[in-house]
Design an enzyme around this catalytic site. Sequence first.
Site, PDB file in Angstrom:
ATOM      1  N   TYR A 139      22.790 -27.716  13.614  1.00 62.09           N
ATOM      2  CA  TYR A 139      22.861 -26.967  12.362  1.00 62.09           C
ATOM      3  C   TYR A 139      21.487 -26.472  11.915  1.00 62.09           C
ATOM      4  CZ  TYR A 139      27.662 -28.672  11.663  1.00 62.09           C
ATOM      5  OH  TYR A 139      29.003 -28.941  11.798  1.00 62.09           O
ATOM      6  N   LYS A 185      27.598 -37.043  23.556  1.00 57.47           N
ATOM      7  CA  LYS A 185      28.194 -36.360  24.708  1.00 57.47           C
ATOM      8  C   LYS A 185      27.187 -36.444  25.854  1.00 57.47           C
ATOM      9  CE  LYS A 185      31.747 -34.109  26.367  1.00 57.47           C
ATOM     10  NZ  LYS A 185      32.948 -34.875  26.753  1.00 57.47           N
ATOM     11  N   ASP A 217      34.783 -36.956  22.516  1.00 58.11           N
ATOM     12  CA  ASP A 217      36.205 -36.675  22.710  1.00 58.11           C
ATOM     13  C   ASP A 217      37.018 -37.964  22.749  1.00 58.11           C
ATOM     14  OD1 ASP A 217      34.717 -37.162  24.994  1.00 58.11           O
ATOM     15  OD2 ASP A 217      35.832 -35.788  26.277  1.00 58.11           O
ATOM     16  N   ASP A 241      30.100 -34.439  11.308  1.00 59.71           N
ATOM     17  CA  ASP A 241      30.831 -33.522  10.433  1.00 59.71           C
ATOM     18  C   ASP A 241      32.314 -33.536  10.784  1.00 59.71           C
ATOM     19  OD1 ASP A 241      31.449 -31.550   8.621  1.00 59.71           O
ATOM     20  OD2 ASP A 241      30.350 -29.955   9.628  1.00 59.71           O
ATOM     21  N   ASP A 245      35.509 -35.921   8.789  1.00 59.10           N
ATOM     22  CA  ASP A 245      36.686 -35.232   8.246  1.00 59.10           C
ATOM     23  C   ASP A 245      37.967 -35.761   8.878  1.00 59.10           C
ATOM     24  OD1 ASP A 245      35.281 -33.736   6.481  1.00 59.10           O
ATOM     25  OD2 ASP A 245      35.474 -31.829   7.531  1.00 59.10           O
TER      26      ASP A 245
END
Length: 345
Positions: A139, A185, A217, A241, A245
């Site tokens: 970001y 990852k 994942d 993020d 959620d």
Amino acid sequence: MKVAVLPGDGIGPEVTEAALKVLRALDEAEGLGLAYEVFPFGGAAIDAFGEPFPEPTRKGVEEAEAVLLGSVGGPKWDGLPRKISPETGLLSLRKSQDLFANLRPAKVFPGLERLSPLKEEIARGVDVLIVRELTGGIYFGEPRGMSEAEAWNTERYSKPEVERVARVAFEAARKRRKHVVSVDKANVLEVGEFWRKTVEEVGRGYPDVALEHQYVDAAAMHLVRSPARFDVVVTGNIFGDILSDLASVLPGSLGLLPSASLGRGTPVFEPVHGSAPDIAGKGIANPTAAILSAAMMLEHAFGLVELARKVEDAVAKALLETPPPDLGGSAGTEAFTATVLRHLA
């Protein structure tokens, strides 16, 4: 125990007042030395000062030991330029205090498993804390840009950035069930390899806390299939993020979700939910998230872990006894808060 209170907009003032009632009751019973001052923030500050994070509020935050925030925004301010929007005030607050770690607990309270979108037997016992790195990663990485033919972003983390958020996670786990899952990852991204190696190094300083690594994942899958297995999850900005959620839907209502943002400056504690202008002033807002945010403040800003747990227990009992409207009950904001206070006494 000096607190800057930023009620904000919509239902923010109502739920923040509920949290303050709880803090005042604890102060009276325990002699905490609570001192707080209320400052305008968000849309309310725009109306009064023409900007969402005005200088008096900024000064109050700097001088406080913690910030208790309500909610910001609403249709009244939707047409404003982005640089003076209520939401920009929130970003400015976090940036001004260098808040690099966001803590989002998601707990399915006993007896409320039916609210979860998952089967009750899967939702039972869920109590997970997502620790998300807030100020680095893709970001904010440079270079970034876009042309007619392509677009590019940069995922970048320094060792100190990973170390400090990892420490927050391990410290939190020490007060919970002593288990950290680090999500990355690493099988395809160098940043993931670096993240994993750095978290392992930090973990050696916490021999009493178990450390497990998961690819993002797999972590997303396990959060849905067997969420009760998780204690503390630590991860980077973009994965955090998404996963926070995902975890937020497990309890079944945004009205149950508190949060904390920690860093070098004054920590901020706030509900996850928005300003809900459609129910503002009606006395029916669920104050659970605000009260639990105050509990997180007691724990993370002032080290009062036992008092924080006492508040959480009182809230759990109140949710069963007098549930608010968004949970299928009829208890308004004041009635629900009164039940919490009774169980605290």
